[in-house]
Design an enzyme around this catalytic site. Structure first.
Site, PDB file in Angstrom:
ATOM      1  N   ARG A  98       1.016  -1.288  -0.224  1.00 32.87           N
ATOM      2  CA  ARG A  98      -0.297   0.061  -0.439  1.00 32.87           C
ATOM      3  C   ARG A  98       0.748   0.977   0.082  1.00 32.87           C
ATOM      4  NH1 ARG A  98      -5.739  -1.434  -0.109  1.00 32.87           N
ATOM      5  NH2 ARG A  98      -6.054  -3.114   0.912  1.00 32.87           N
ATOM      6  N   HIS A 116      12.664  -2.349  -3.486  1.00 35.20           N
ATOM      7  CA  HIS A 116      12.168  -2.231  -4.825  1.00 35.20           C
ATOM      8  C   HIS A 116      12.172  -2.928  -5.492  1.00 35.20           C
ATOM      9  CE1 HIS A 116       8.589  -0.453  -7.654  1.00 35.20           C
ATOM     10  NE2 HIS A 116      10.230  -0.816  -8.182  1.00 35.20           N
ATOM     11  N   ASP A 152       8.093   5.918  -4.304  1.00 38.30           N
ATOM     12  CA  ASP A 152       9.744   4.613  -5.048  1.00 38.30           C
ATOM     13  C   ASP A 152      10.894   5.733  -5.497  1.00 38.30           C
ATOM     14  OD1 ASP A 152       8.346   1.973  -4.328  1.00 38.30           O
ATOM     15  OD2 ASP A 152       7.377   1.719  -6.227  1.00 38.30           O
TER      16      ASP A 152
HETATM   17  C1  GRF Z   1      10.268  -7.484  -2.724  1.00 38.23           C
HETATM   18  O1  GRF Z   1      10.102  -8.095  -3.832  1.00 38.23           O
HETATM   19  C2  GRF Z   1      10.052  -6.426  -2.508  1.00 38.23           C
HETATM   20  O2  GRF Z   1      11.006  -5.813  -3.578  1.00 38.23           O
HETATM   21  C3  GRF Z   1       8.622  -6.152  -3.017  1.00 38.23           C
HETATM   22  O3  GRF Z   1       7.584  -7.316  -2.672  1.00 38.23           O
HETATM   23  C4  GRF Z   1       8.581  -8.324  -2.173  1.00 38.23           C
HETATM   24  C5  GRF Z   1       8.893  -8.881  -1.427  1.00 38.23           C
HETATM   25  O4  GRF Z   1       8.755  -9.876  -1.620  1.00 38.23           O
HETATM   26  N1  GRF Z   1       8.710  -4.699  -2.547  1.00 38.23           N
HETATM   27  P1  GRF Z   1       8.480 -10.891   0.247  1.00 38.23           P
HETATM   28  O5  GRF Z   1       6.946 -10.705   0.937  1.00 38.23           O
HETATM   29  O6  GRF Z   1       9.379 -10.692   1.371  1.00 38.23           O
HETATM   30  O7  GRF Z   1       8.892 -12.831   0.276  1.00 38.23           O
END
Ligand code: GRF
Length: 226
Positions: A98, A116, A152
């Site tokens: 979110r 990200h 971002d």
């Molecule tokens: C990651 O790739 C992060 O960069 C992005 O969401 C993903 C989260 O993965 N914002 P997880 O829930 O930690 O497995």
């Protein structure tokens, strides 16, 4: 006698599988000099695996679902209070899906980081992996940045590159990116716990360790994936 390491209180926000949360928890558990601990995990998704990981680790796992609130603002107020109750020094957005308003960001100025799955400023937003693939880039990666009031966008702390292979789909590429994130995120959080990140405008740099014995080898600003 050497000074005791700092002990920062870290809040983590998740929406999904929580593999980055897990890598952070594992790194903290394995490193007595980490300098911080996770004090709360919060999510907008009550059933997500990330919250279950927090419970399994014996941590406060707080669900604040949008559906339980009349509007976005009251949802975010509830989330803010749930996090603030644990008095975090640092808030880590580890797959939190979110967008948080400037009000949330101003509550912990300069102390919120996001991970990200692209090389920002390329491919911001929720479809960073799919957008990179669709664009046909040969290299993408991951970015950890301070959160400011735009999505971002804040000052970049660390980036690592990840190759895109001809037969990649979104899932295979995202898995390769996550494997890199799982090393990079704990390394960056450790640096933040030790006040080792200096910020000047949009630029950040890592301050040398006071004793020059730097155990942060996984943190390699220029590093490609071997
Ligand atoms: C990651 O790739 C992060 O960069 C992005 O969401 C993903 C989260 O993965 N914002 P997880 O829930 O930690 O497995």
């Amino acid at each position: 006698m050497p000074a005791l390491p700092p002990s920062r209180r870290v809040a983590v926000l998740v929406s999904g599988s929580g593999t980055n949360l897990q890598s952070l928890l594992d790194s903290i558990a394995a490193d007595p000099a980490f300098g911080g601990s996770v004090v709360v995990v919060a999510s907008d998704q009550p059933e997500c695996l990330g919250l279950k990981r927090a419970e399994a680790a014996g941590l406060p796992a707080v669900a604040v679902a949008m559906a339980d609130h009349p509007d976005r603002e009251s949802w975010e107020d509830a989330l803010t209070e749930a996090v603030a109750a644990h008095q975090p020094d640092l808030v880590v957005l580890a797959g939190f899906m979110r967008v948080l308003s400037p009000r949330f960001v101003r509550r912990w100025p300069g102390r919120i980081v996001n991970i990200h799955p692209s090389l920002l400023p390329a491919f911001p937003g929720v479809h960073g992996v799919a957008d990179a693939l669709a664009h046909g880039v040969k290299v993408t990666g991951t970015t950890i940045h301070l959160v400011d009031e735009q999505v971002d966008h804040g000052p970049i702390i660390a980036q690592r590159t990840v190759p895109v292979f001809d037969d990649d789909d979104e899932e295979s590429l995202h898995e390769r990116i996550k494997a890199v994130e799982h090393t990079l995120l704990p390394a960056v959080v450790k640096l933040l716990c030790h006040d080792r990140i200096e910020v000047e405008g949009r630029r950040t740099r890592v301050r040398a360790a006071p004793d020059r014995t730097d155990d942060l080898l996984p943190f390699a600003p220029q590093g490609d994936v071997e």
